[in-house]
Enzyme design. Sequence first.
Site, PDB file in Angstrom:
ATOM      1  N   HIS A 172       0.655  -1.235  -0.027  1.00  0.00           N
ATOM      2  CA  HIS A 172       0.022  -0.281   0.160  1.00  0.00           C
ATOM      3  C   HIS A 172       0.857   1.193  -0.115  1.00  0.00           C
ATOM      4  O   HIS A 172       1.914   1.254   0.580  1.00  0.00           O
ATOM      5  CB  HIS A 172      -0.963   0.206   1.403  1.00  0.00           C
ATOM      6  CG  HIS A 172      -2.121   0.749   1.089  1.00  0.00           C
ATOM      7  ND1 HIS A 172      -2.138   2.461   1.186  1.00  0.00           N
ATOM      8  CD2 HIS A 172      -3.319   0.712   0.489  1.00  0.00           C
ATOM      9  CE1 HIS A 172      -3.194   2.958   0.864  1.00  0.00           C
ATOM     10  NE2 HIS A 172      -4.095   1.862   0.454  1.00  0.00           N
ATOM     11  N   ASP A 208      -8.078  -4.905  -0.430  1.00  0.00           N
ATOM     12  CA  ASP A 208      -8.551  -5.333  -1.764  1.00  0.00           C
ATOM     13  C   ASP A 208      -8.352  -6.755  -2.012  1.00  0.00           C
ATOM     14  O   ASP A 208      -9.000  -7.490  -3.055  1.00  0.00           O
ATOM     15  CB  ASP A 208      -8.292  -4.226  -2.839  1.00  0.00           C
ATOM     16  CG  ASP A 208      -9.296  -3.192  -2.932  1.00  0.00           C
ATOM     17  OD1 ASP A 208     -10.371  -3.209  -2.622  1.00  0.00           O
ATOM     18  OD2 ASP A 208      -8.636  -2.128  -3.055  1.00  0.00           O
TER      19      ASP A 208
END
Length: 431
Positions: A308, A366
């Site tokens: 991320h 996700d």
Amino acid sequence: MAKDTVTIIDNSTGKELELPLRRSTLGPAAVDITSLYREFGYLTYDPGFMSTASCRSSITYIDGQEGILLYRGYPIEQLAEQSSYMEVVYLLLYGNLPNTQQLNDFTGSIATHTMINESLRSFYQGFHYDAHPMASLMGVVSSLSSFYPDAADIYDPEQREIAAHRLVAKIPTIAAASYKYSIGEPFVYPKNSLGYCANLLHMMFSVPAEEYVVDPIAAKALDLIFMLHLDHEQNVSTSTVRLSGSTGTNPFACIATGISALWGPAHGGANEAVLKMLEEIGDVKNIAKYIEKAKDKNDPFRLMGFGHRVYKNYDPRAKIIRKMCYEVLDKLGDPNDPMFELARKLEEVALNDEYFVSRKLYPNVDFYSGIIYRALGIPANMFTVMFAVARAPGWVAQWLEMIAEPDQRIGRPRQVYEGATTREYVPLDKR
Ligand code: CMC
């Protein structure tokens, strides 16, 4: 006491410039460089906005190192445990959690706006039968501006609020219609007796010929995923909404630009990319080969759903959703679907691999949302659409905040020009 300024020195001239610091309530202060160009004639260079705060905001706070996410000050863990998506949408839009009356009024107002104009249906016919549902979502959301010209008056707070409610209410209806069109089924009207997420499932999965009962576990899972995706401060789609909104354009056009920015695989497209990657890996026995590909700098393959930009230790949303993921898989997942076994194994291998551990590359939200969506029977090309539906109220909250900001200005980044210096035009016959 230390001064609330930072001094920079131009070594070529010896000139000093004292720049004020803008203190945050949480997180690092920002050096206010607005006078830098005027005083020094310099720009700052920060591609990817690694050290640049583009605005002031009171909506969401993230601490990427500590894995903290707060919506209006409330930790995401507490909201996920005790609140509902609609309550948190209200929180983002209005600044405080609603009481019962406020929540009922809000959900009532949203319910009165869930239908879309009948003529919007014909817009879908213009799309090719296999158009990606993100393409039709983007097109139809932006075309709402032609149905609600009043929303163009963005300096009227009442018009802004109506536009905000319309966007929150209609985006699930449009998303479901995009899906129905992509599979050739009739559009299903909203059913306002259902909750927000249950209604979306109803519009996606019911058909006029059959009775359809929304599975409460599916609705609960969607409510949680949506809450976790609701806002994420100045990410690329939100920044895009703010940048286009800074020109004074109408809110429907702004949200459409957010949808387009979200589509990319490094952002909202990641959950779809996770499923594509799992399909490409195909079998548990291929995991080792793909882990090696992900580590190879000469190979463009990356492990989708890992890493991320902001969370460099862990993604707090992933921690919450992981639990829900396993609950959904146990209750609703097809036990014969090899993708679920593959996902579990990949997660385990990567979490124990030195390359991923040393770079703190953990599964992000996700990775799990894609798996949950698959267990709910939602096809991969709809994953980013689901993200867009969940994020839309967050974009709206950010847009409302920006418009109400007294010193709001048009967003206009500068550049470091590296092209040719002035050169003489050469006529065509002399080139
Ligand atoms: N697979 C393999 N290696 C990776 C990955 C990955 N998914 N992510 C980062 N790395 C490596 C990267 O190559 C770098 O290695 P080195 O230090 O040897 O050069 C190191 O890890 C640090 O990464 P980075 O380049 O600093 O990461 P970034 O902040 O530029 O990129 C990212 C963040 C999300 C774009 C990236 O991790 C990625 O492409 N992940 C896969 C896509 C994905 O899942 N995106 C969804 C993010 S969550 C949704 C949202 O909030 O919008």
